[in-house]
Design an enzyme around this catalytic site. Structure first.
Site, PDB file in Angstrom:
ATOM      1  N   HIS A  52      47.018  42.823  40.163  1.00 37.08           N
ATOM      2  CA  HIS A  52      45.971  43.644  39.580  1.00 37.08           C
ATOM      3  C   HIS A  52      45.048  44.087  40.714  1.00 37.08           C
ATOM      4  O   HIS A  52      45.100  43.538  41.825  1.00 37.08           O
ATOM      5  CB  HIS A  52      45.181  42.848  38.549  1.00 37.08           C
ATOM      6  CG  HIS A  52      45.898  42.681  37.245  1.00 37.08           C
ATOM      7  ND1 HIS A  52      45.304  42.122  36.145  1.00 37.08           N
ATOM      8  CD2 HIS A  52      47.160  43.005  36.867  1.00 37.08           C
ATOM      9  CE1 HIS A  52      46.147  42.113  35.133  1.00 37.08           C
ATOM     10  NE2 HIS A  52      47.291  42.635  35.551  1.00 37.08           N
ATOM     11  N   GLU A  54      41.884  43.659  41.341  1.00 34.69           N
ATOM     12  CA  GLU A  54      41.000  42.627  41.879  1.00 34.69           C
ATOM     13  C   GLU A  54      41.773  41.654  42.767  1.00 34.69           C
ATOM     14  O   GLU A  54      41.298  41.255  43.841  1.00 34.69           O
ATOM     15  CB  GLU A  54      40.320  41.867  40.735  1.00 34.69           C
ATOM     16  CG  GLU A  54      39.479  42.733  39.829  1.00 34.69           C
ATOM     17  CD  GLU A  54      40.245  43.367  38.666  1.00 34.69           C
ATOM     18  OE1 GLU A  54      39.577  43.869  37.748  1.00 34.69           O
ATOM     19  OE2 GLU A  54      41.504  43.360  38.671  1.00 34.69           O
ATOM     20  N   SER A  79      37.002  46.276  33.327  1.00 41.13           N
ATOM     21  CA  SER A  79      36.642  44.890  33.046  1.00 41.13           C
ATOM     22  C   SER A  79      37.789  43.960  33.445  1.00 41.13           C
ATOM     23  O   SER A  79      38.915  44.134  32.985  1.00 41.13           O
ATOM     24  CB  SER A  79      36.337  44.745  31.552  1.00 41.13           C
ATOM     25  OG  SER A  79      35.959  43.432  31.227  1.00 41.13           O
ATOM     26  N   CYS A  81      40.536  41.124  33.670  1.00 43.37           N
ATOM     27  CA  CYS A  81      41.293  40.358  32.682  1.00 43.37           C
ATOM     28  C   CYS A  81      41.052  38.856  32.877  1.00 43.37           C
ATOM     29  O   CYS A  81      40.319  38.436  33.769  1.00 43.37           O
ATOM     30  CB  CYS A  81      42.783  40.674  32.820  1.00 43.37           C
ATOM     31  SG  CYS A  81      43.516  39.981  34.321  1.00 43.37           S
ATOM     32  N   CYS A  84      42.070  37.711  36.520  1.00 45.64           N
ATOM     33  CA  CYS A  84      41.139  38.131  37.568  1.00 45.64           C
ATOM     34  C   CYS A  84      39.768  37.479  37.393  1.00 45.64           C
ATOM     35  O   CYS A  84      39.132  37.096  38.372  1.00 45.64           O
ATOM     36  CB  CYS A  84      41.044  39.654  37.588  1.00 45.64           C
ATOM     37  SG  CYS A  84      42.634  40.431  37.999  1.00 45.64           S
TER      38      CYS A  84
END
Length: 147
Positions: A52, A54, A79, A81, A84
Site C-alpha cells: 500500500h 503508506e 484513510s 487501512c 497501514c
C-alpha cells in the site's frame, strides 16, 4: 513547509501510481520538516500483497530509529487501512494527515484512541482520484481493500 505542501507530494505519488497502471493512493513520511520517504500503492505493479502507499513510503524511508518515527508525520491521500494503521501504531508515528476518508475509512477511531493525532483534510483532488478509479476499476479496488 505546510501540510498542504506535503499532502500535494502524496497526491503526486498517487498520480504516479495511476500513471503506472496502479491504484491512485500516495503517501509521504516527513521527519523534521523534510520528506524522508515517498511511495504509492504498488500492489498491481509489483504483484505485492502488502505494498500500500503508506507501506511503500515507509519502506523507501529505510531504517529509522524509534525516536525518528516518534517525530514524524505520515501523509496519505486516503484513510489508512488496518494494516497501514497498525504500522503507524507499531512505529509510534504520532500524526497522520489524511487527504480523504469519503471513499474508504480505515480504523480512525481506534488509531486515535491509541494516541495518534489524525487530520482529515477532505481534499477534493484526493476524493476525485479515488471516485474516478473506483468507478472505472471496481474489481481492482475491491481486491485492494480485501472485499
Amino acid at each position: 513547509m505546510t501540510d498542504d505542501v506535503f499532502l500535494q507530494a502524496a497526491i503526486d505519488e498517487a498520480k504516479a501510481g495511476l500513471a503506472a497502471g496502479g491504484i491512485p493512493i500516495g503517501s509521504v513520511l516527513v521527519l523534521d520538516g523534510e520528506i524522508v520517504g515517498r511511495g504509492h500503492n504498488q500492489r498491481v505493479q509489483r504483484g505485492s500483497a502488502i505494498l500500500h502507499a503508506e507501506m511503500d513510503a515507509l519502506e523507501n524511508a529505510g531504517r529509522l530509529s524509534a525516536s525518528d518515527y516518534r517525530r514524524s508525520t505520515l501523509y496519505s491521500t486516503l484513510s489508512p487501512c488496518d494494516m497501514c494503521s497498525g504500522t503507524v501504531l507499531l512505529f509510534g508515528i504520532p500524526r497522520v494527515v489524511i487527504g480523504e476518508n469519503t471513499t474508504f475509512k480505515g480504523p480512525e477511531e481506534y488509531t486515535q484512541s491509541r494516541g495518534v493525532e489524525l487530520t482529515v483534510t477532505h481534499d477534493d483532488e484526493c476524493i476525485a482520484l479515488m471516485t474516478d478509479f473506483i468507478t472505472k476499476s471496481p474489481e481492482l479496488w475491491n481486491e485492494d481493500i480485501g472485499e
